[in-house]
Design an enzyme around this catalytic site. Sequence first.
Site, PDB file in Angstrom:
ATOM      1  N   ARG A   1       0.845  -1.213   0.000  1.00  0.00           N
ATOM      2  CA  ARG A   1       0.000   0.000   0.000  1.00  0.00           C
ATOM      3  C   ARG A   1       0.877   1.259   0.000  1.00  0.00           C
ATOM      4  NH1 ARG A   1      -2.345  -3.752  -0.929  1.00  0.00           N
ATOM      5  NH2 ARG A   1      -4.231  -4.616   0.014  1.00  0.00           N
TER       6      ARG A   1
ATOM      7  N   GLU B   1      -4.654   3.581   6.545  1.00  0.00           N
ATOM      8  CA  GLU B   1      -4.458   3.364   5.106  1.00  0.00           C
ATOM      9  C   GLU B   1      -5.128   4.510   4.342  1.00  0.00           C
ATOM     10  OE1 GLU B   1      -5.179  -0.661   3.622  1.00  0.00           O
ATOM     11  OE2 GLU B   1      -6.088   0.173   1.815  1.00  0.00           O
TER      12      GLU B   1
ATOM     13  N   SER C   1     -10.711  -0.569   3.703  1.00  0.00           N
ATOM     14  CA  SER C   1      -9.890  -0.770   4.908  1.00  0.00           C
ATOM     15  C   SER C   1      -9.396   0.578   5.418  1.00  0.00           C
ATOM     16  CB  SER C   1      -8.670  -1.624   4.588  1.00  0.00           C
ATOM     17  OG  SER C   1      -9.089  -2.830   4.025  1.00  0.00           O
TER      18      SER C   1
HETATM   19  C1  LIG Z   1     -15.531  -0.674  -0.486  1.00  0.00           C
HETATM   20  C2  LIG Z   1     -14.070  -0.409  -0.736  1.00  0.00           C
HETATM   21  C3  LIG Z   1     -13.212  -1.473  -0.933  1.00  0.00           C
HETATM   22  C4  LIG Z   1     -11.838  -1.252  -1.162  1.00  0.00           C
HETATM   23  N1  LIG Z   1     -11.037  -2.327  -1.376  1.00  0.00           N
HETATM   24  C5  LIG Z   1      -9.720  -2.141  -1.594  1.00  0.00           C
HETATM   25  C6  LIG Z   1      -8.865  -3.265  -1.826  1.00  0.00           C
HETATM   26  O1  LIG Z   1      -9.295  -4.415  -1.860  1.00  0.00           O
HETATM   27  N2  LIG Z   1      -7.545  -3.017  -2.036  1.00  0.00           N
HETATM   28  C7  LIG Z   1      -7.030  -1.761  -2.036  1.00  0.00           C
HETATM   29  O2  LIG Z   1      -5.816  -1.620  -2.237  1.00  0.00           O
HETATM   30  N3  LIG Z   1      -7.822  -0.680  -1.833  1.00  0.00           N
HETATM   31  C8  LIG Z   1      -9.140  -0.839  -1.618  1.00  0.00           C
HETATM   32  N4  LIG Z   1      -9.956   0.242  -1.400  1.00  0.00           N
HETATM   33  C9  LIG Z   1      -9.373   1.600  -1.393  1.00  0.00           C
HETATM   34  C10 LIG Z   1      -9.502   2.333  -2.757  1.00  0.00           C
HETATM   35  O3  LIG Z   1     -10.439   1.711  -3.561  1.00  0.00           O
HETATM   36  C11 LIG Z   1      -8.167   2.390  -3.501  1.00  0.00           C
HETATM   37  O4  LIG Z   1      -7.169   2.991  -2.709  1.00  0.00           O
HETATM   38  C12 LIG Z   1      -8.279   3.155  -4.823  1.00  0.00           C
HETATM   39  O5  LIG Z   1      -7.107   3.009  -5.573  1.00  0.00           O
HETATM   40  C13 LIG Z   1      -8.565   4.643  -4.597  1.00  0.00           C
HETATM   41  O6  LIG Z   1      -8.848   5.182  -5.863  1.00  0.00           O
HETATM   42  P1  LIG Z   1      -9.514   6.601  -5.995  1.00  0.00           P
HETATM   43  O7  LIG Z   1      -9.567   6.926  -7.453  1.00  0.00           O
HETATM   44  O8  LIG Z   1     -10.795   6.631  -5.280  1.00  0.00           O
HETATM   45  O9  LIG Z   1      -8.424   7.513  -5.296  1.00  0.00           O
HETATM   46  P2  LIG Z   1      -8.642   8.731  -4.272  1.00  0.00           P
HETATM   47  O10 LIG Z   1      -9.247   8.193  -3.024  1.00  0.00           O
HETATM   48  O11 LIG Z   1      -9.344   9.842  -4.936  1.00  0.00           O
HETATM   49  O12 LIG Z   1      -7.130   9.165  -4.005  1.00  0.00           O
HETATM   50  C14 LIG Z   1      -6.256   8.286  -3.337  1.00  0.00           C
HETATM   51  C15 LIG Z   1      -4.834   8.886  -3.393  1.00  0.00           C
HETATM   52  O13 LIG Z   1      -4.360   8.850  -4.724  1.00  0.00           O
HETATM   53  C16 LIG Z   1      -4.004  10.180  -5.164  1.00  0.00           C
HETATM   54  N5  LIG Z   1      -4.378  10.245  -6.577  1.00  0.00           N
HETATM   55  C17 LIG Z   1      -5.568   9.946  -7.137  1.00  0.00           C
HETATM   56  N6  LIG Z   1      -5.515  10.067  -8.482  1.00  0.00           N
HETATM   57  C18 LIG Z   1      -4.249  10.483  -8.767  1.00  0.00           C
HETATM   58  C19 LIG Z   1      -3.575  10.796  -9.985  1.00  0.00           C
HETATM   59  N7  LIG Z   1      -4.176  10.713 -11.180  1.00  0.00           N
HETATM   60  N8  LIG Z   1      -2.270  11.213  -9.898  1.00  0.00           N
HETATM   61  C20 LIG Z   1      -1.628  11.296  -8.706  1.00  0.00           C
HETATM   62  N9  LIG Z   1      -2.236  11.007  -7.535  1.00  0.00           N
HETATM   63  C21 LIG Z   1      -3.523  10.605  -7.567  1.00  0.00           C
HETATM   64  C22 LIG Z   1      -4.804  11.120  -4.276  1.00  0.00           C
HETATM   65  O14 LIG Z   1      -4.177  12.387  -4.195  1.00  0.00           O
HETATM   66  C23 LIG Z   1      -4.776  10.355  -2.965  1.00  0.00           C
HETATM   67  O15 LIG Z   1      -3.553  10.592  -2.323  1.00  0.00           O
HETATM   68  C24 LIG Z   1     -11.326   0.070  -1.189  1.00  0.00           C
HETATM   69  C25 LIG Z   1     -12.202   1.145  -1.005  1.00  0.00           C
HETATM   70  C26 LIG Z   1     -13.563   0.915  -0.785  1.00  0.00           C
HETATM   71  C27 LIG Z   1     -14.485   2.085  -0.627  1.00  0.00           C
END
Ligand SMILES: Cc1cc2nc3c(=O)[nH]c(=O)nc-3n(C[C@H](O)[C@H](O)[C@H](O)COP(=O)(O)OP(=O)(O)OC[C@H]3O[C@@H](n4cnc5c(N)ncnc54)[C@H](O)[C@@H]3O)c2cc1C
Length: 339
Positions: free
Chosen positions: A164, A334, A238
């Site tokens: 992560r 996380e 998480s």
């Molecule tokens: C129900 C649920 C289940 C999940 N299961 C998992 C799992 O199994 N495994 C797991 O690893 N995660 C899981 N997650 C967490 C999440 O889905 C991941 O971390 C996902 O990658 C976040 O994507 P996002 O587009 O929503 O990013 P955001 O939440 O919008 O951003 C996350 C981070 O990435 C940065 N960021 C976003 N886009 C960019 C970009 N284009 N360039 C540079 N930085 C950027 C942001 O600044 C921030 O620091 C889960 C979340 C939920 C709600």
Amino acid sequence: MEIFKNYSLKNYNSFGIDVKANYFVNIKTMSDLTKLTQSKLLEGKKYFILGAGSDVLFANDFNGVILNIELKGMHIRDYNDDELILEVYAGEQWHNFVETCVKNGYHGVENLAMIPGKVGAAPVQNIGAYGAEQCDVFWKLKAYNIESNAEIILNKQECKFGYRDSIFKNKLKDKVIITSVEYKLSRKEKFNFSYKELDKIIHRFPWVKPDLQYVFNTICRIRNSKLPNPEILKNAGSFFKNPTVSNYKFQELKKEFPDISGYELKNGNIKLSAAYLIEKAGWKGKRIGDTGVYDKHALILVNYGNASGKDILSLSDKIQDSIQNKFGVKLEKEVIVVE
Ligand SMILES: Cc1cc2nc3c(=O)[nH]c(=O)nc-3n(C[C@H](O)[C@H](O)[C@H](O)COP(=O)(O)OP(=O)(O)OC[C@H]3O[C@@H](n4cnc5c(N)ncnc54)[C@H](O)[C@@H]3O)c2cc1C
């Protein structure tokens, strides 16, 4: 480039926290990035790069600029009989990318089905599930350096992926916008059943030979049965990372908690289940006001309605203190807290 002022973020974070940003900018094309630099909008202001908001907790109104990455597109960069390289733009939904791979018979990301969020965020926290991580198939990425206004290309080694973790959470934190990611996928059958629970479920009917669609469907079914859908119950997956302790500490814990389990890492340390610790400390299913710990999965904090970011942070502080006191183990978040 679209710019909105005093914009509500309620629909842009999976916790459903009702805060506002001074400025909200939609980045839909590469030329929007150039316009952004020319506009000088970011000068003297703090900013945050937003994907789908499924891994963030907004603690307050955001006194700055939210950059909403909406770059779309997916195309094959290279291929041979065995493999191909697919470039996916940062604003694509991760699950849509996984579905596309499965539909076309490309192996490598099926274990990561149904992870919410956009492709651009996947390398940031090196998303992982069911024994797989995006870095297993990562090839390279393109990013836009906000300070120098230049494109950079980073390979796998340069991204410094960890559990992560990546360079984007450290040295390059908030410095670059990932614009597209390339993944190297297999056109030949190649599965990862290293995660025991998955292996057991996949092979429970010995007469069924699993194919890509079967594995994908199985992962989706498992996730649907365990994880709350943020559309229905607001959450960010998480909330804490699984903590790592020394082998000595693990043996000490085992004396007091014989049912504790751990996974040995290459360096001899032991990764514990944060969910186990939280459940054992009595938090599973607990509710305080509009926040709480999900009753089917202790690692997930939820917003039952109108919780604020501060309410969720206060609950997470209480859980961290209680785990420290009971087990002498530090839980790290996380989820990314945005102040
Ligand atoms: C129900 C649920 C289940 C999940 N299961 C998992 C799992 O199994 N495994 C797991 O690893 N995660 C899981 N997650 C967490 C999440 O889905 C991941 O971390 C996902 O990658 C976040 O994507 P996002 O587009 O929503 O990013 P955001 O939440 O919008 O951003 C996350 C981070 O990435 C940065 N960021 C976003 N886009 C960019 C970009 N284009 N360039 C540079 N930085 C950027 C942001 O600044 C921030 O620091 C889960 C979340 C939920 C709600």
